[in-house]
Design an enzyme around this catalytic site. Structure first.
Site, PDB file in Angstrom:
ATOM      1  N   ARG A  13       0.873  -1.017  -0.251  1.00 41.56           N
ATOM      2  CA  ARG A  13      -0.027   0.097  -0.358  1.00 41.56           C
ATOM      3  C   ARG A  13       1.120   1.098   0.056  1.00 41.56           C
ATOM      4  O   ARG A  13       1.520   1.903   0.616  1.00 41.56           O
ATOM      5  CB  ARG A  13      -0.703  -0.408   1.428  1.00 41.56           C
ATOM      6  CG  ARG A  13      -1.681   1.022   1.463  1.00 41.56           C
ATOM      7  CD  ARG A  13      -3.198   0.877   2.205  1.00 41.56           C
ATOM      8  NE  ARG A  13      -2.473   1.300   3.076  1.00 41.56           N
ATOM      9  CZ  ARG A  13      -3.053   1.073   4.243  1.00 41.56           C
ATOM     10  NH1 ARG A  13      -5.489   1.251   4.647  1.00 41.56           N
ATOM     11  NH2 ARG A  13      -2.842   1.340   6.456  1.00 41.56           N
ATOM     12  N   ASP A  55      -3.564   3.027  14.493  1.00 39.31           N
ATOM     13  CA  ASP A  55      -3.014   4.060  13.269  1.00 39.31           C
ATOM     14  C   ASP A  55      -3.077   5.057  12.998  1.00 39.31           C
ATOM     15  O   ASP A  55      -4.053   5.267  14.424  1.00 39.31           O
ATOM     16  CB  ASP A  55      -2.738   2.866  12.311  1.00 39.31           C
ATOM     17  CG  ASP A  55      -4.296   2.592  11.727  1.00 39.31           C
ATOM     18  OD1 ASP A  55      -4.773   3.258  11.852  1.00 39.31           O
ATOM     19  OD2 ASP A  55      -4.110   1.249  10.289  1.00 39.31           O
TER      20      ASP A  55
END
Length: 559
Positions: free
Chosen positions: A179, A461
């Site tokens: 990603r 996160d």
């Protein structure tokens, strides 16, 4: 057509790298970085930047204009201009055999030990992350490229001297997906023609250039495979598709070899899912329910609507109607177009010192994954290797085939009202405290180079920290009334938030210990978090303002 062949490159013995005209590397150099910054690789990345920079600037401008309309009172909806695409009978290219079965995917940053453990953990796929779970320090970004190259070539090892242990790959490993960063993030350490490079093109460009030949050789001619984050409109998918076309053409790769899974993690994007798949139809590997970013985006999108204040984040679960509608529409859309519909993240982590709490957390994960597989998802995410066996068991018991593309969910009929329905719940002082405690601790870790942080038995996160930030901002902006507590009708004000912040800093110091607190960046993080929570206008992303705190320029740039 010029074809680059990375396998023919030889490492330069010249201490001064050969850097193409117009390219300036401002980050500190280490000897091993030269393996990434070959002249051909730099030329490839510079060409990506020059070709696509104008389109990236355009789509970011479109985002601003779109948000201005929402701030003026408009709400997201399906675009009547693209009705023919939504109602058409087209399909995407079939999934390659290498990614036909994705029942459990683990995610994590591009750190060396993490990559080895994730590839070995028994999951079908590992998404190596340059985005929300990675603090994009210069060293993290370029070391991550080295780590991925070694993983693709199966030469990756890690020496843990403290434990006297060597980590290496098993004979059978997960398939690797990567990603890159979202379109909005720059890479300030690399300049192309006097401007900072686009983080997404840096991450994609170096990884693809150095690894596509080896990767495709191992996966039947297909790959590399990517996850594409933070999109808000199909025009952004069109840019990614053009990037893939360009990379394949320049490197002599068959069209459609690259595949990308788009994370539907913004509220505007849920109204564009057919259109996004249509733009990527030769390169699509499906869509993913990016649930945490989606909640963040929901708040951000309706930030100017005082009647749309969300309850505490712990109450905004996937059974809320707006989230249930979003996941079911995603499954229906993907399966109509012949691609995977991936479930969301299980953020829980094993709790080693509390068997009862660990069992309760496992039960939550199991229930969540059972909901996903019964709804028709083709796979799901786990944040920790310890959860992979549990999640695999749920999917193995309920999904005997490689996927559920045959489950069309024709019973689903989702409207704009379904996707915009407000979640039910309460807003509490403890919710404000938790948001503040999590936000400060995550920012402190991020600014010291760690982008994935275990806090209170969950893996936090950037996406989960964003929920904390925008929810605090929303409540302060509109003086939200809190439910329960010692003072009935208490409102969230800047003064209350300042008091909560001070008290939570004291709590954080007790939890982490005085030495760690003193040596960390907690006070700095608290000031930045407070600034963003009380800003007159909500910043688009937490990391945009924070990024300047981790940029490190070398005394002399390479150019």
């Amino acid at each position: 057509m010029e074809i680059y062949n990375p396998s023919s490159q030889k490492r330069s013995r010249n201490p001064e790298m050969s850097i193409p005209a117009g390219v300036r590397i401002r980050g500190p150099m280490r000897p091993e970085f030269e393996k990434i910054f070959t002249r051909d690789a730099l030329e490839f990345v510079a060409e990506l930047e020059r070709k696509f920079r104008p389109r990236v600037k355009y789509i970011l401008k479109c985002r601003e204009e779109q948000q201005a309309r929402y701030d003026a009172g408009e709400l997201p909806s399906f675009d009547p201009a693209t009705k023919a695409i939504r109602e058409g009978e087209w399909t995407c290219s079939s999934p390659p055999a290498a990614i036909a079965d994705r029942r459990v995917e683990i995610t994590g940053p591009v750190e060396r030990k993490m990559i080895i453990n994730a590839l070995n953990c028994g999951a079908k796929m590992f998404m190596a992350d340059f985005e929300d779970s990675l603090a994009p320090t210069w060293d993290n970004i370029i070391s991550g490229q080295i780590n991925l190259r070694d993983a693709v070539n199966r030469t990756i090892t890690y020496e843990d001297k403290a434990r006297n242990k060597t980590y290496k790959l098993n004979s059978k490993t997960a398939a690797l997906l990567v990603r890159p960063r979202g379109w909005h993030l720059q890479e300030s350490h690399i300049e192309i023609d006097g401007e900072p490079a686009t983080g997404a093109l840096i991450d994609f460009g170096f990884y693809f250039f150095h690894n596509h030949a080896s990767y495709r050789a191992k996966h039947g001619g297909y790959g590399p495979f990517f996850y594409l984050p933070k999109m808000q409109h199909s025009r952004e998918a069109a840019v990614w598709n053009a990037v893939f076309d360009h990379a394949e053409d320049v490197c002599g790769v068959p069209r459609g070899s690259i595949r990308g899974t788009v994370l539907i993690e913004t509220l505007p994007a849920v109204f564009q899912m057919h259109e996004i798949l249509y733009e990527l139809r030769e390169h699509s590997a499906g869509l993913n329910c990016g649930r945490w970013d989606y909640i963040f985006s929901f708040i951000k999108t309706v930030r100017a609507h005082p009647d749309r204040l969300l309850p505490d984040r712990v109450q905004v679960g996937m059974t809320q109607h707006f989230l249930k509608s979003y996941t079911e529409l995603l499954i229906q859309t993907c399966h109509k177009r012949g691609v995977h519909a991936m479930g969301g993240m299980a953020a829980q982590i094993p709790i080693k010192d509390n068997p009862a709490a660990n069992e309760a957390a496992a039960a939550l994960v199991k229930a969540d994954k059972l909901r996903e597989v019964l709804a028709g998802h083709d796979g799901t995410w786990a944040a920790h290797p310890g959860l992979v066996p549990l999640v695999l068991e749920v999917f193995d018991q309920n999904m005997p085939k490689a996927n559920q593309l045959h489950v069309k969910r024709e019973d689903v009929n989702v409207t704009c009202a379904d996707l915009l329905q407000m979640p039910k719940g309460t807003r509490t002082l403890e919710g404000l405290r938790l948001n503040t405690r999590v936000g400060v601790q995550y920012l402190a870790a991020w600014m010291t180079g760690t982008g994935s942080v275990p806090l209170y038995n969950l893996m936090e996160d950037a996406a989960t920290a964003e929920i904390s930030r925008v929810q605090n901002w929303q409540q302060i902006k509109y003086n939200a009334v809190l439910d329960g507590g010692l003072v009935p009708g208490m409102r969230v004000t800047k003064e209350l938030f300042a008091r909560v912040l001070d008290e939570e800093l004291v709590r954080i110091e007790k939890e982490v210990g005085p030495a760690k607190f003193a040596n960390g960046r907690y006070q700095e993080a608290a000031k930045l978090f407070a600034k963003q929570c009380t800003a007159p206008v909500l910043d688009d992303f937490l990391t945009l303002d924070a990024y300047r705190n981790i940029v490190t320029f070398a005394p002399t740039a390479r150019m």
